[in-house]
Design a protein around this motif. Sequence first.
Motif, PDB file in Angstrom:
ATOM      1  N   UNK A   1       0.679  -1.291   0.101  1.00 14.05           N
ATOM      2  CA  UNK A   1       0.059   0.043  -0.027  1.00 14.05           C
ATOM      3  C   UNK A   1       0.990   1.054   0.047  1.00 14.05           C
ATOM      4  N   UNK A   2       2.027   1.286  -0.447  1.00 11.79           N
ATOM      5  CA  UNK A   2       2.842   2.321  -0.590  1.00 11.79           C
ATOM      6  C   UNK A   2       2.073   3.421  -1.398  1.00 11.79           C
ATOM      7  N   UNK A   3       2.452   4.803  -1.215  1.00  7.49           N
ATOM      8  CA  UNK A   3       1.681   5.765  -2.180  1.00  7.49           C
ATOM      9  C   UNK A   3       2.317   5.632  -3.621  1.00  7.49           C
ATOM     10  N   UNK A   4       1.721   5.901  -4.694  1.00 10.09           N
ATOM     11  CA  UNK A   4       2.277   6.210  -5.818  1.00 10.09           C
ATOM     12  C   UNK A   4       2.385   5.077  -6.729  1.00 10.09           C
ATOM     13  N   UNK A   5       2.200   3.888  -6.086  1.00 11.49           N
ATOM     14  CA  UNK A   5       2.166   2.446  -6.943  1.00 11.49           C
ATOM     15  C   UNK A   5       0.796   2.361  -7.774  1.00 11.49           C
ATOM     16  N   UNK A   6       1.021   1.716  -8.746  1.00 10.98           N
ATOM     17  CA  UNK A   6      -0.035   1.355  -9.669  1.00 10.98           C
ATOM     18  C   UNK A   6      -0.386  -0.128  -9.672  1.00 10.98           C
TER      19      UNK A   6
ATOM     20  N   UNK B   1     -22.261 -12.790 -17.028  1.00 12.16           N
ATOM     21  CA  UNK B   1     -21.012 -12.470 -16.626  1.00 12.16           C
ATOM     22  C   UNK B   1     -21.042 -11.071 -17.412  1.00 12.16           C
ATOM     23  N   UNK B   2     -20.802 -10.059 -16.422  1.00 11.53           N
ATOM     24  CA  UNK B   2     -20.690  -8.489 -16.710  1.00 11.53           C
ATOM     25  C   UNK B   2     -19.674  -8.184 -17.812  1.00 11.53           C
ATOM     26  N   UNK B   3     -19.832  -7.927 -18.927  1.00 10.32           N
ATOM     27  CA  UNK B   3     -19.105  -7.329 -20.003  1.00 10.32           C
ATOM     28  C   UNK B   3     -18.029  -6.073 -19.268  1.00 10.32           C
ATOM     29  N   UNK B   4     -18.788  -5.075 -18.532  1.00  9.96           N
ATOM     30  CA  UNK B   4     -17.967  -4.335 -18.077  1.00  9.96           C
ATOM     31  C   UNK B   4     -17.997  -4.307 -16.482  1.00  9.96           C
ATOM     32  N   UNK B   5     -16.837  -4.331 -16.061  1.00 15.26           N
ATOM     33  CA  UNK B   5     -16.613  -4.545 -14.542  1.00 15.26           C
ATOM     34  C   UNK B   5     -15.676  -3.335 -14.083  1.00 15.26           C
ATOM     35  N   UNK B   6     -16.169  -2.804 -12.941  1.00 14.70           N
ATOM     36  CA  UNK B   6     -15.264  -1.953 -12.355  1.00 14.70           C
ATOM     37  C   UNK B   6     -14.887  -2.071 -10.774  1.00 14.70           C
ATOM     38  N   UNK B   7     -13.372  -1.977 -10.444  1.00 13.25           N
ATOM     39  CA  UNK B   7     -12.884  -2.206  -9.070  1.00 13.25           C
ATOM     40  C   UNK B   7     -13.300  -0.986  -8.341  1.00 13.25           C
ATOM     41  N   UNK B   8     -13.555  -1.072  -7.069  1.00 18.29           N
ATOM     42  CA  UNK B   8     -14.011   0.002  -6.027  1.00 18.29           C
ATOM     43  C   UNK B   8     -13.051   0.000  -4.780  1.00 18.29           C
ATOM     44  N   UNK B   9     -12.911   1.044  -4.180  1.00 13.07           N
ATOM     45  CA  UNK B   9     -12.211   0.990  -2.882  1.00 13.07           C
ATOM     46  C   UNK B   9     -13.421   1.156  -1.681  1.00 13.07           C
ATOM     47  N   UNK B  10     -13.194  -0.100  -0.888  1.00  9.13           N
ATOM     48  CA  UNK B  10     -14.151  -0.140   0.223  1.00  9.13           C
ATOM     49  C   UNK B  10     -13.175   0.187   1.659  1.00  9.13           C
ATOM     50  N   UNK B  11     -13.533   1.435   2.225  1.00  8.01           N
ATOM     51  CA  UNK B  11     -12.662   1.918   3.140  1.00  8.01           C
ATOM     52  C   UNK B  11     -13.005   1.302   4.535  1.00  8.01           C
ATOM     53  N   UNK B  12     -11.917   1.036   5.193  1.00  3.96           N
ATOM     54  CA  UNK B  12     -11.971   0.670   6.811  1.00  3.96           C
ATOM     55  C   UNK B  12     -10.651   0.483   7.343  1.00  3.96           C
ATOM     56  N   UNK B  13     -10.463   0.732   8.723  1.00  4.11           N
ATOM     57  CA  UNK B  13      -9.179   0.469   9.260  1.00  4.11           C
ATOM     58  C   UNK B  13      -9.077  -0.521  10.153  1.00  4.11           C
ATOM     59  N   UNK B  14      -7.899  -1.315   9.716  1.00  5.07           N
ATOM     60  CA  UNK B  14      -7.307  -2.241  10.440  1.00  5.07           C
ATOM     61  C   UNK B  14      -6.119  -2.620  10.200  1.00  5.07           C
ATOM     62  N   UNK B  15      -5.239  -2.947  11.215  1.00  6.28           N
ATOM     63  CA  UNK B  15      -3.959  -3.225  10.995  1.00  6.28           C
ATOM     64  C   UNK B  15      -3.145  -3.917  10.184  1.00  6.28           C
TER      65      UNK B  15
ATOM     66  N   UNK C   1     -15.225   4.113  -7.138  1.00 11.23           N
ATOM     67  CA  UNK C   1     -14.401   3.591  -8.015  1.00 11.23           C
ATOM     68  C   UNK C   1     -12.865   3.751  -7.902  1.00 11.23           C
ATOM     69  N   UNK C   2     -12.056   2.902  -7.942  1.00  9.17           N
ATOM     70  CA  UNK C   2     -10.738   2.926  -7.824  1.00  9.17           C
ATOM     71  C   UNK C   2     -10.157   3.606  -9.100  1.00  9.17           C
ATOM     72  N   UNK C   3      -9.718   4.700  -8.684  1.00  8.80           N
ATOM     73  CA  UNK C   3      -8.785   5.569  -9.972  1.00  8.80           C
ATOM     74  C   UNK C   3      -7.725   4.998 -10.525  1.00  8.80           C
ATOM     75  N   UNK C   4      -7.167   4.108  -9.877  1.00  2.00           N
ATOM     76  CA  UNK C   4      -5.811   3.417 -10.292  1.00  2.00           C
ATOM     77  C   UNK C   4      -6.054   2.493 -11.335  1.00  2.00           C
ATOM     78  N   UNK C   5      -7.233   1.871 -11.410  1.00  2.00           N
ATOM     79  CA  UNK C   5      -7.497   0.589 -12.107  1.00  2.00           C
ATOM     80  C   UNK C   5      -8.572   0.982 -13.384  1.00  2.00           C
ATOM     81  N   UNK C   6      -8.260   0.534 -14.738  1.00  2.00           N
ATOM     82  CA  UNK C   6      -8.735   0.726 -15.673  1.00  2.00           C
ATOM     83  C   UNK C   6     -10.055  -0.198 -15.513  1.00  2.00           C
ATOM     84  N   UNK C   7     -11.325   0.320 -16.289  1.00  2.97           N
ATOM     85  CA  UNK C   7     -12.306  -0.642 -16.169  1.00  2.97           C
ATOM     86  C   UNK C   7     -12.047  -2.108 -16.871  1.00  2.97           C
ATOM     87  N   UNK C   8     -12.469  -2.870 -16.351  1.00  3.15           N
ATOM     88  CA  UNK C   8     -12.335  -4.272 -16.996  1.00  3.15           C
ATOM     89  C   UNK C   8     -13.357  -4.872 -17.781  1.00  3.15           C
ATOM     90  N   UNK C   9     -13.084  -4.943 -19.223  1.00  2.56           N
ATOM     91  CA  UNK C   9     -13.999  -5.329 -20.047  1.00  2.56           C
ATOM     92  C   UNK C   9     -13.733  -6.909 -20.387  1.00  2.56           C
TER      93      UNK C   9
END
Length: 503
Positions: A43-48, A70-84, A273-281
Amino acid sequence: MAYEVVIGLEVHAQLLTASKMFCGCGTAFGAAPNSQTCPVCLGMPGVLPVINHKAVEFAVRTGLALHCTIAPLNRFARKHYFYPDLPKGYQTSQYELPICEHGWLEIGQNGTSKRVRIRRAHLEEDAGKNLHAGIAGASHVDLNRAGTPLLEIVTEPDMGSPDEAVAYLKALRDILVYLEVCDGNMEEGSLRCEPNLSLRPVGSKELGTKVELKNINSFKFVKAAMEYEIKRQAKVLNEGGKIAQETRLWDTEKGETAVMRSKEEAHDYRYFTDPDLVPLRITTEMVEEARKSLPELSADKHKRFMEEYGLSDYDAGVLTADKATATDFEVASQTLVDDGFRKKDIGKELCHWITVDLRGLQNKFNLPKFAGTTSVHSVEKPASQEEVSWVQITHEGVPQLFKMKQRGEISGPIAKSVLEEMFTTGKSAAEIVKAKGLTQVSDEGALEKIIDEVMAKNPQQLAQYRSGKEAVFGFFVGQVMKASGGKANPAKVNELLKKKLAC
Ligand SMILES: [Zn+2]
């Protein structure tokens, strides 16, 4: 008041990819802590991150086997929570556009079968692991598991009892293991199950408040946790109380559930939506490719075994309960069919060899429970002995031995003892039979001599038989077999004994 229970299941299946969901780190279980990490899964900053193609392929295969679209268009999202164990502060998952939707899985047998609807299955990454047995009571975080691909499979609340939920879970595990997308090992956490469960008065259509159960790592505990929870909720309701929407942990030692946290809602996670990941077709070609590569699943194999081999429902069920057993059976039977045997003639006996004798030896020699069909396992035995290959014995040795027995070269009991010796020595059936002189005695002269001796030694039983007590016949068969050291041909012994005892 009488209540009925409504159960839905969320299952997390760890996908059997060589690398993680969004980076190239390995996923092998049991590596030294934090040895399988990189800036992406730390989870370092700036990685892709980059989407793992194999994981997508596995999700598509599973979705097809579960009759999902099967969905032709997929998106990844960020689900936020804190845990060590979550260094990024969010889990990369799928939210409003999951890869698979609207499927079903059939549970139960003919007549009582039922479809459990699959709401969705989506790809996501696993978190790391907190280890609480550190030096001086300190806790440590191992991030080897962080980023491992998971497929989360969610049902509609379609199950009406803990037994149905367990049946669903077993059927789902079967499919995942047959597809070779997950090893199905609940103890190691590759398959995790979270039931959600609510009660409502019998006849009511409205759903009650649901409670989610976590931390369950075996079929036995899934059932026990649900049974406990049904009793607990019924008691609360009968006393006029209300069920709180919460997540509860199953405590294996105490045999009860306890509150872990009050249930969060989706909006608590601030999905975006996770801005670092392109939509998955996913193209039609990719779906069709996956459809073509689907193997025969256990339910279909079960049906086919009954038809082709004339097996009972029970036998076919034991054989197909895991893919390795079904493969052992089919490989052995194919060798015999190639040699001119008919499937219906050998099915039942070969099934018994594989599911009873061979599995018995597997337990005796402590072979892994999920013995693979392609890897070679060695047997635990004294160091002086050669390594014995499981596959060699099941796929080559068993048909060879079976043939010798079918052709009357050795007797049934001898075959059993030879099978065990094959395990402990690694020698072939033919070698053992030859070296020990175990060839079946079918020679009439030799057998008659043994029968005469047995008859002479047992005049009392002979008199009983001749005075009409036919049950004594079995005694004579046993004595002759024993006197021959198990080598006499039983069919011949029967035939000759009938003649000899009669006169
Ligand atoms: Zn990594």
